[in-house]
Scaffold this motif. Structure first.
Motif, mmCIF file in Angstrom:
data_model
loop_
_atom_site.group_PDB
_atom_site.id
_atom_site.type_symbol
_atom_site.label_atom_id
_atom_site.label_comp_id
_atom_site.label_asym_id
_atom_site.label_seq_id
_atom_site.Cartn_x
_atom_site.Cartn_y
_atom_site.Cartn_z
ATOM 1 N N GLU A 1 1.964 1.770 -3.708
ATOM 2 C CA GLU A 1 0.953 2.274 -4.608
ATOM 3 C C GLU A 1 0.778 3.886 -4.114
ATOM 4 O O GLU A 1 0.545 4.475 -5.237
ATOM 5 C CB GLU A 1 -0.470 1.524 -4.147
ATOM 6 N N GLN A 2 0.997 4.306 -3.150
ATOM 7 C CA GLN A 2 0.924 5.632 -2.555
ATOM 8 C C GLN A 2 2.112 6.427 -3.306
ATOM 9 O O GLN A 2 1.887 7.528 -3.673
ATOM 10 C CB GLN A 2 0.836 5.878 -0.883
ATOM 11 N N HIS B 1 0.832 -1.330 -0.099
ATOM 12 C CA HIS B 1 0.119 0.005 -0.061
ATOM 13 C C HIS B 1 0.791 1.320 -0.022
ATOM 14 O O HIS B 1 0.567 2.489 -0.754
ATOM 15 C CB HIS B 1 -1.002 0.001 1.037
ATOM 16 N N GLU B 2 1.931 1.228 0.743
ATOM 17 C CA GLU B 2 2.906 2.305 0.576
ATOM 18 C C GLU B 2 3.472 2.460 -0.927
ATOM 19 O O GLU B 2 3.704 3.714 -1.316
ATOM 20 C CB GLU B 2 4.090 2.201 1.407
ATOM 21 N N GLN C 1 0.990 6.943 -6.688
ATOM 22 C CA GLN C 1 -0.109 8.158 -7.279
ATOM 23 C C GLN C 1 0.433 9.323 -6.895
ATOM 24 O O GLN C 1 0.170 10.384 -7.621
ATOM 25 C CB GLN C 1 -1.306 7.900 -5.963
ATOM 26 N N ASP C 2 1.683 9.532 -6.010
ATOM 27 C CA ASP C 2 2.279 10.722 -5.781
ATOM 28 C C ASP C 2 2.821 11.092 -7.020
ATOM 29 O O ASP C 2 2.977 12.394 -7.559
ATOM 30 C CB ASP C 2 3.117 10.805 -4.691
#
Length: 512
Positions: A275-276, A272-273, A279-280
């Motif tokens: 994927e963040q 999940h980190e 996104q950034d």
């Protein structure tokens, strides 16, 4: 020496010096561009390892230039004259057509491993033309060929350096001048092998038999071959035979795709980190996109990369549905993946012929239409030096929840194909595309399962390999949805590729 100016990092310079010493032992002095007989008959293998962007290809290209300037003969697999066999030789290889084409686009004359393992047998009459084109004899007189035909062959060769293409330009068919294929009998001198993480032990042993001096270039962060239990061939080499490139050179060019790939090296990073982070990056750089659906227009030339076979089959079915593809035939422009050759041993010559022309397992192919014989297909082999041909085909369309694939048409025997609109990340290794779509839900499934490979979480290896297939743009697809096509499937883009060689390719396999 008049080599192009290259600025090496410290680790590249050390690797170049180590490889130069290895080549000097084999009788090739790069410092003074001198060629001598080998000092001994012992074989020597070294590995250059490094992650994407570490400069492996730059080093390989510079070594090739240095060897060519020293007078080493480059063997392409296209044609090899008997007159050259007393010269020092180099072959630059890759496991797949696409991987070889990536090197050729960077000015490195690469071919596939198969084209070096097997060599063509030329008809003696037409071999004289090949020797003339290669600059070894005077212009020949050949019965049945006019001066104009020979001139066409010569003009073609000056621009393309392809003997089969030149002979086709003279009006000859492949079956006229290639009488068969044989396993290479005489070894070469030096072999460079790119994408060595894809090699299995059998291929590695074959290469060591052919090349007394062998250098393999590989990325230890990629996925090992499925039959290698997580190990790569260079893992077995002693440490002094492993040269590691640490610095990531292309990161200095502000490459967000490589930044993402190297972020995966953080042992604390969770899915999940990661994927963040994607996104950034997507918010500030359009070379990375956060996709809410699979873009179907891209799938015809650039497959969606997935982990699970079930996902692959569902995406292929969705692709064919949105294009209204019939069950009993293929549309022109549909992508395929070669799944091997189904021929009995008595047709070994035909198997070698098909494989030598690019139809090796994993080859990416575009369907151009039916051939003249039932079960034959006209095909464009992506990345092959002579890409367009016709071959007996067995096409298998897999469908969800069905054990046996549907076969819209098939020859009694020949090359077998699966659909190529989506492929597994394992099969994508060694290939690159301008734009890549990665199906993230599959990567998430691997993360939830907690599997590891060679001490690294499997999802990180999958993500790394998938991301580094993108040359210009990465689309991280997070939803199980498919867009509608904005234009129909086409083959117009392929008609421009080596059009002058089409007459050779279309006639060759169907002439038997």
């Amino acid at each position: 020496m008049t080599l192009p100016a290259v600025t090496f990092s410290d680790d590249q310079a050390e690797a170049f010096d180590s490889l130069s010493a290895m080549l000097r032992q084999s009788g090739i002095d790069l410092d003074d561009s001198l060629l001598m007989p080998p000092r001994d008959s012992t074989s020597s293998v070294m590995a250059v390892m490094g992650k994407a962007g570490s400069g492996k290809t730059l080093l390989l290209a510079h070594l090739y230039n240095a060897l060519a300037e020293a007078g080493v003969e480059v063997i392409s697999g296209d044609y090899e004259s008997r007159r050259r066999r007393d010269k020092r030789t180099l072959a630059i290889l890759a496991p797949t057509n696409k991987a070889a084409s990536v090197l050729r686009m960077r000015g490195v004359p690469a071919t596939t491993i198969h084209r070096i393992l097997y060599t063509p047998v030329y008809d003696p009459e037409y071999e004289r033309i090949a020797e003339w084109l290669a600059g070894e004899i005077e212009r020949p007189e050949v019965e049945g060929l006019t001066d104009e035909a020979l001139t066409r062959a010569h003009e073609f060769y000056q621009n393309n350096k392809s003997i089969p293409g030149a002979l086709a330009a003279a009006g000859l068919r492949g079956s006229d001048f290639i009488t068969g294929w044989k396993r290479r009998e005489n070894p070469l001198d030096i072999g460079f092998v790119d994408e060595a993480s894809m090699l299995d032990d059998r291929q590695f042993d074959d290469l060591k038999e052919i090349f007394p001096t062998l250098v393999v270039f590989g990325d230890p962060a990629q996925l090992a071959p499925v039959n290698q239990s997580g190990n790569m061939v260079f893992d077995t080499l002693p440490d002094p035979r492993k040269l590691t490139l640490e610095r990531v050179h292309r990161q200095t060019q502000d490459n967000p795709i490589l930044d993402l790939a190297h972020a995966l090296a953080d042992p604390q990073l969770e899915f999940h980190e990661f994927e963040q982070i994607i996104q950034d990056v997507a918010q500030r750089d359009d070379r990375v996109q956060w996709g809410q659906r699979v873009e179907v227009d891209l799938m015809a030339r650039s497959p969606v990369l997935v982990w699970r076979n079930a996902t692959r089959i569902r995406l292929i079915q969705a692709f064919r549905t949105v294009y209204d593809a019939p069950d009993d035939s293929l549309l022109l422009g549909e992508p395929l993946i070669c799944d091997g050759i189904e021929l009995p041993m008595k047709h070994r010559k035909k198997r070698i012929d098909l494989e030598a022309r690019g139809l090796i397992k994993g080859a990416q192919v575009i369907y151009l239409g039916p051939g003249r014989k039932p079960g034959f297909s006209r095909l464009h082999v992506v990345g092959a030096e002579d890409p367009q041909l016709s071959a007996a085909s067995i096409v298998k369309i897999e469908k969800p929840d069905e054990e046996e694939p549907f076969i819209p048409f098939a020859a009694r025997m020949g090359a077998t194909f699966l659909h190529g609109a989506a492929v597994t990340i394992h099969k994508a290794q060694g290939s690159q595309w301008d734009t890549i779509q990665v199906f993230a839900p599959d990567i998430y499934t691997a993360a939830r399962m907690g599997r590891t490979e060679a001490g690294t979480p499997l999802w990180k290896r999958l993500a790394y390999v998938a991301i580094t297939r993108a040359q210009e743009r990465l689309i991280w697809v997070v939803r199980n949805r498919l867009s509608k096509p904005t234009y129909p499937l086409t083959i117009d883009d392929l008609r421009k590729v080596q059009a002058s060689e089409l007459s050779l390719a279309m006639q060759d396999a169907e002439s038997d």
